[in-house]
Motif scaffolding. Structure first.
Motif, PDB file in Angstrom:
ATOM      1  N   GLU A   1       0.829  -1.213   0.000  1.00 18.62           N
ATOM      2  CA  GLU A   1       0.000   0.000   0.000  1.00 18.62           C
ATOM      3  C   GLU A   1       0.864   1.264   0.000  1.00 18.62           C
ATOM      4  OE1 GLU A   1      -3.242   0.112  -0.643  1.00 18.62           O
ATOM      5  OE2 GLU A   1      -3.029  -2.058  -0.852  1.00 18.62           O
ATOM      6  N   ASP A   2       1.939   1.260   0.777  1.00 16.73           N
ATOM      7  CA  ASP A   2       2.850   2.407   0.786  1.00 16.73           C
ATOM      8  C   ASP A   2       3.518   2.584  -0.584  1.00 16.73           C
ATOM      9  OD1 ASP A   2       2.201   2.882   3.432  1.00 16.73           O
ATOM     10  OD2 ASP A   2       4.099   2.115   4.242  1.00 16.73           O
ATOM     11  N   PHE A   3       3.851   1.487  -1.223  1.00 12.86           N
ATOM     12  CA  PHE A   3       4.457   1.496  -2.561  1.00 12.86           C
ATOM     13  C   PHE A   3       3.489   2.141  -3.561  1.00 12.86           C
ATOM     14  CE2 PHE A   3       6.289  -0.241  -6.419  1.00 12.86           C
ATOM     15  CZ  PHE A   3       7.630  -0.441  -6.130  1.00 12.86           C
ATOM     16  N   LYS A   4       2.245   1.695  -3.544  1.00 16.83           N
ATOM     17  CA  LYS A   4       1.218   2.256  -4.434  1.00 16.83           C
ATOM     18  C   LYS A   4       1.013   3.740  -4.157  1.00 16.83           C
ATOM     19  CE  LYS A   4      -1.483  -1.992  -4.957  1.00 16.83           C
ATOM     20  NZ  LYS A   4      -2.764  -2.658  -4.616  1.00 16.83           N
ATOM     21  N   ASP A   5       0.887   4.099  -2.889  1.00 15.63           N
ATOM     22  CA  ASP A   5       0.668   5.499  -2.517  1.00 15.63           C
ATOM     23  C   ASP A   5       1.806   6.389  -3.012  1.00 15.63           C
ATOM     24  OD1 ASP A   5      -1.688   4.833  -1.248  1.00 15.63           O
ATOM     25  OD2 ASP A   5      -0.828   4.886   0.775  1.00 15.63           O
ATOM     26  N   TYR A   6       3.037   5.930  -2.867  1.00 15.88           N
ATOM     27  CA  TYR A   6       4.185   6.733  -3.270  1.00 15.88           C
ATOM     28  C   TYR A   6       4.160   7.006  -4.776  1.00 15.88           C
ATOM     29  CZ  TYR A   6       8.917   8.580  -3.285  1.00 15.88           C
ATOM     30  OH  TYR A   6      10.005   9.411  -3.416  1.00 15.88           O
ATOM     31  N   PHE A   7       3.892   5.976  -5.555  1.00 11.78           N
ATOM     32  CA  PHE A   7       3.858   6.145  -7.009  1.00 11.78           C
ATOM     33  C   PHE A   7       2.675   7.004  -7.446  1.00 11.78           C
ATOM     34  CE2 PHE A   7       7.185   3.107  -7.010  1.00 11.78           C
ATOM     35  CZ  PHE A   7       7.852   3.261  -8.215  1.00 11.78           C
ATOM     36  N   GLN A   8       1.558   6.872  -6.768  1.00 11.38           N
ATOM     37  CA  GLN A   8       0.394   7.691  -7.127  1.00 11.38           C
ATOM     38  C   GLN A   8       0.621   9.168  -6.759  1.00 11.38           C
ATOM     39  OE1 GLN A   8      -2.689   5.050  -5.306  1.00 11.38           O
ATOM     40  NE2 GLN A   8      -3.695   5.400  -7.276  1.00 11.38           N
ATOM     41  N   ARG A   9       1.293   9.427  -5.653  1.00 11.63           N
ATOM     42  CA  ARG A   9       1.569  10.809  -5.246  1.00 11.63           C
ATOM     43  C   ARG A   9       2.601  11.479  -6.146  1.00 11.63           C
ATOM     44  NH1 ARG A   9       2.300   8.716  -0.214  1.00 11.63           N
ATOM     45  NH2 ARG A   9       4.502   9.236  -0.296  1.00 11.63           N
ATOM     46  N   ASN A  10       3.526  10.695  -6.686  1.00 14.77           N
ATOM     47  CA  ASN A  10       4.664  11.276  -7.399  1.00 14.77           C
ATOM     48  C   ASN A  10       4.630  11.104  -8.913  1.00 14.77           C
ATOM     49  OD1 ASN A  10       6.484  12.340  -5.187  1.00 14.77           O
ATOM     50  ND2 ASN A  10       6.014  10.290  -4.454  1.00 14.77           N
ATOM     51  N   THR A  11       3.573  10.509  -9.439  1.00  9.90           N
ATOM     52  CA  THR A  11       3.413  10.407 -10.891  1.00  9.90           C
ATOM     53  C   THR A  11       1.947  10.690 -11.225  1.00  9.90           C
ATOM     54  OG1 THR A  11       2.776   8.055 -10.997  1.00  9.90           O
ATOM     55  CG2 THR A  11       5.145   8.543 -10.997  1.00  9.90           C
ATOM     56  N   THR A  12       1.666  10.798 -12.506  1.00  6.76           N
ATOM     57  CA  THR A  12       0.281  10.960 -12.960  1.00  6.76           C
ATOM     58  C   THR A  12      -0.257   9.653 -13.530  1.00  6.76           C
ATOM     59  OG1 THR A  12       1.047  11.697 -15.132  1.00  6.76           O
ATOM     60  CG2 THR A  12       0.597  13.410 -13.471  1.00  6.76           C
ATOM     61  N   LEU A  13       0.448   8.567 -13.298  1.00 11.49           N
ATOM     62  CA  LEU A  13       0.037   7.275 -13.838  1.00 11.49           C
ATOM     63  C   LEU A  13      -1.215   6.761 -13.138  1.00 11.49           C
ATOM     64  CD1 LEU A  13       3.558   5.605 -14.017  1.00 11.49           C
ATOM     65  CD2 LEU A  13       2.282   6.686 -15.877  1.00 11.49           C
ATOM     66  N   LYS A  14      -2.068   6.111 -13.913  1.00 15.80           N
ATOM     67  CA  LYS A  14      -3.290   5.521 -13.370  1.00 15.80           C
ATOM     68  C   LYS A  14      -2.970   4.108 -12.866  1.00 15.80           C
ATOM     69  CE  LYS A  14      -7.960   4.176 -14.448  1.00 15.80           C
ATOM     70  NZ  LYS A  14      -8.809   3.602 -15.448  1.00 15.80           N
ATOM     71  N   LEU A  15      -3.340   3.836 -11.631  1.00 18.58           N
ATOM     72  CA  LEU A  15      -3.123   2.516 -11.047  1.00 18.58           C
ATOM     73  C   LEU A  15      -4.189   1.559 -11.556  1.00 18.58           C
ATOM     74  CD1 LEU A  15      -1.446   0.860  -8.971  1.00 18.58           C
ATOM     75  CD2 LEU A  15      -3.133   1.537  -7.267  1.00 18.58           C
ATOM     76  N   VAL A  16      -3.750   0.440 -12.153  1.00 20.76           N
ATOM     77  CA  VAL A  16      -4.664  -0.590 -12.648  1.00 20.76           C
ATOM     78  C   VAL A  16      -4.309  -1.911 -11.972  1.00 20.76           C
ATOM     79  CG1 VAL A  16      -5.115   0.558 -14.866  1.00 20.76           C
ATOM     80  CG2 VAL A  16      -3.213  -1.046 -14.679  1.00 20.76           C
ATOM     81  N   PRO A  17      -5.288  -2.832 -11.855  1.00 23.82           N
ATOM     82  CA  PRO A  17      -5.030  -4.088 -11.126  1.00 23.82           C
ATOM     83  C   PRO A  17      -3.944  -4.974 -11.761  1.00 23.82           C
ATOM     84  CG  PRO A  17      -7.389  -3.788 -11.538  1.00 23.82           C
ATOM     85  CD  PRO A  17      -6.683  -2.700 -12.258  1.00 23.82           C
ATOM     86  N   ARG A  18      -3.846  -4.963 -13.096  1.00 26.01           N
ATOM     87  CA  ARG A  18      -2.824  -5.793 -13.768  1.00 26.01           C
ATOM     88  C   ARG A  18      -2.586  -5.258 -15.183  1.00 26.01           C
ATOM     89  NH1 ARG A  18      -7.375  -8.498 -13.309  1.00 26.01           N
ATOM     90  NH2 ARG A  18      -8.439  -9.238 -15.144  1.00 26.01           N
ATOM     91  N   ASP A  19      -1.512  -5.718 -15.758  1.00 28.06           N
ATOM     92  CA  ASP A  19      -1.142  -5.382 -17.140  1.00 28.06           C
ATOM     93  C   ASP A  19      -0.971  -3.884 -17.379  1.00 28.06           C
ATOM     94  OD1 ASP A  19      -1.251  -8.115 -17.742  1.00 28.06           O
ATOM     95  OD2 ASP A  19      -3.383  -7.995 -18.230  1.00 28.06           O
ATOM     96  N   GLY A  20      -0.393  -3.176 -16.419  1.00 28.51           N
ATOM     97  CA  GLY A  20      -0.101  -1.754 -16.606  1.00 28.51           C
ATOM     98  C   GLY A  20       1.063  -1.577 -17.567  1.00 28.51           C
ATOM     99  N   ASP A  21       1.230  -0.361 -18.058  1.00 23.15           N
ATOM    100  CA  ASP A  21       2.382  -0.062 -18.904  1.00 23.15           C
ATOM    101  C   ASP A  21       3.675  -0.262 -18.119  1.00 23.15           C
ATOM    102  OD1 ASP A  21       0.661   0.666 -21.017  1.00 23.15           O
ATOM    103  OD2 ASP A  21       0.578   2.742 -20.318  1.00 23.15           O
ATOM    104  N   LEU A  22       3.650   0.082 -16.845  1.00 23.82           N
ATOM    105  CA  LEU A  22       4.739  -0.218 -15.919  1.00 23.82           C
ATOM    106  C   LEU A  22       4.209  -1.244 -14.924  1.00 23.82           C
ATOM    107  CD1 LEU A  22       6.089   3.371 -15.095  1.00 23.82           C
ATOM    108  CD2 LEU A  22       6.702   1.862 -16.998  1.00 23.82           C
ATOM    109  N   GLN A  23       4.996  -2.291 -14.670  1.00 25.46           N
ATOM    110  CA  GLN A  23       4.533  -3.378 -13.798  1.00 25.46           C
ATOM    111  C   GLN A  23       5.579  -3.675 -12.724  1.00 25.46           C
ATOM    112  OE1 GLN A  23       3.809  -6.632 -16.520  1.00 25.46           O
ATOM    113  NE2 GLN A  23       2.373  -5.424 -17.738  1.00 25.46           N
ATOM    114  N   PHE A  24       5.097  -3.769 -11.492  1.00 24.67           N
ATOM    115  CA  PHE A  24       5.956  -4.094 -10.358  1.00 24.67           C
ATOM    116  C   PHE A  24       5.427  -5.333  -9.654  1.00 24.67           C
ATOM    117  CE2 PHE A  24       6.711   0.416 -10.881  1.00 24.67           C
ATOM    118  CZ  PHE A  24       8.068   0.539 -10.665  1.00 24.67           C
ATOM    119  N   GLU A  25       6.335  -6.180  -9.261  1.00 19.44           N
ATOM    120  CA  GLU A  25       6.010  -7.314  -8.396  1.00 19.44           C
ATOM    121  C   GLU A  25       7.254  -7.642  -7.599  1.00 19.44           C
ATOM    122  OE1 GLU A  25       6.453 -11.372 -10.715  1.00 19.44           O
ATOM    123  OE2 GLU A  25       5.171  -9.983 -11.854  1.00 19.44           O
TER     124      GLU A  25
END
Length: 173
Positions: A59-83
């Motif tokens: 959750e902290d990982f998601k929050d950080y990326f959402q606060r610092n980019t304009t990327l839309k968070l999607v459940p899977r198959d994003g243009d950028l993918q982290f696991e």
């Protein structure tokens, strides 16, 4: 004439910021084609990490990326993918001191390691898989149970890992 001398630094600055890539003042360098990001839940594969660590880290990982980019968070198959997975959660003496002829820990260190796999579907040359590590020192009289119950203690450490991952993936540092 003075106005020309004062405006030259501004002109030079705008020239350097107008390159082929996109720069933002948050430090990101994201291709305009990249619109989405997906972040899978990081598993806790450490032998002794607290049960809430994986969920809180994700959750902290998601929050950080959402606060610092304009990327839309999607459940899977994003243009950028982290696991990834939390691979180590170690609490051990870091500074041994001799007091009255007895060796004792003066400071204990909590070290957390996270293995991150990053995929950029728009530019696979930027993909990586790497282990990020950070630690924090705590007074010797603080046991691991007390640290685990303090939400800010582990967050300081995991925030460093998240920032390092952010810098490597979208800030290209």
């Amino acid at each position: 004439m003075l106005w020309l001398a004062c405006s030259l630094p501004l002109i030079a600055c705008s020239f350097f910021l107008s390159g082929c890539s996109v720069y933002s003042f948050s430090g990101t360098n994201i291709d305009p084609e990249v619109k989405t990001i997906s972040i899978s839940t990081f598993q806790n594969n450490s032998s002794n990490g607290p049960s809430f660590l994986a969920q809180r880290f994700t959750e902290d990982f998601k929050d950080y990326f959402q606060r610092n980019t304009t990327l839309k968070l999607v459940p899977r198959d994003g243009d950028l993918q982290f696991e990834g997975a939390i691979t180590a959660y170690d609490y051990a003496p870091a500074a041994i001191q001799n007091q009255n002829g007895i060796d004792q820990a003066g400071v204990n260190r909590l070290t957390i390691q996270v293995r991150v796999k990053y995929a950029n579907t728009k530019d696979p040359k930027q993909d990586f898989e790497q282990t990020f590590q950070s630690n924090g020192d705590f007074p010797a009289d603080q046991d691991i149970t007390r640290i685990n119950n303090d939400p800010t203690a582990t967050r300081r450490i995991t925030q460093n890992i998240i920032t390092d991952t952010f810098n490597k993936s979208v800030a290209n540092w």
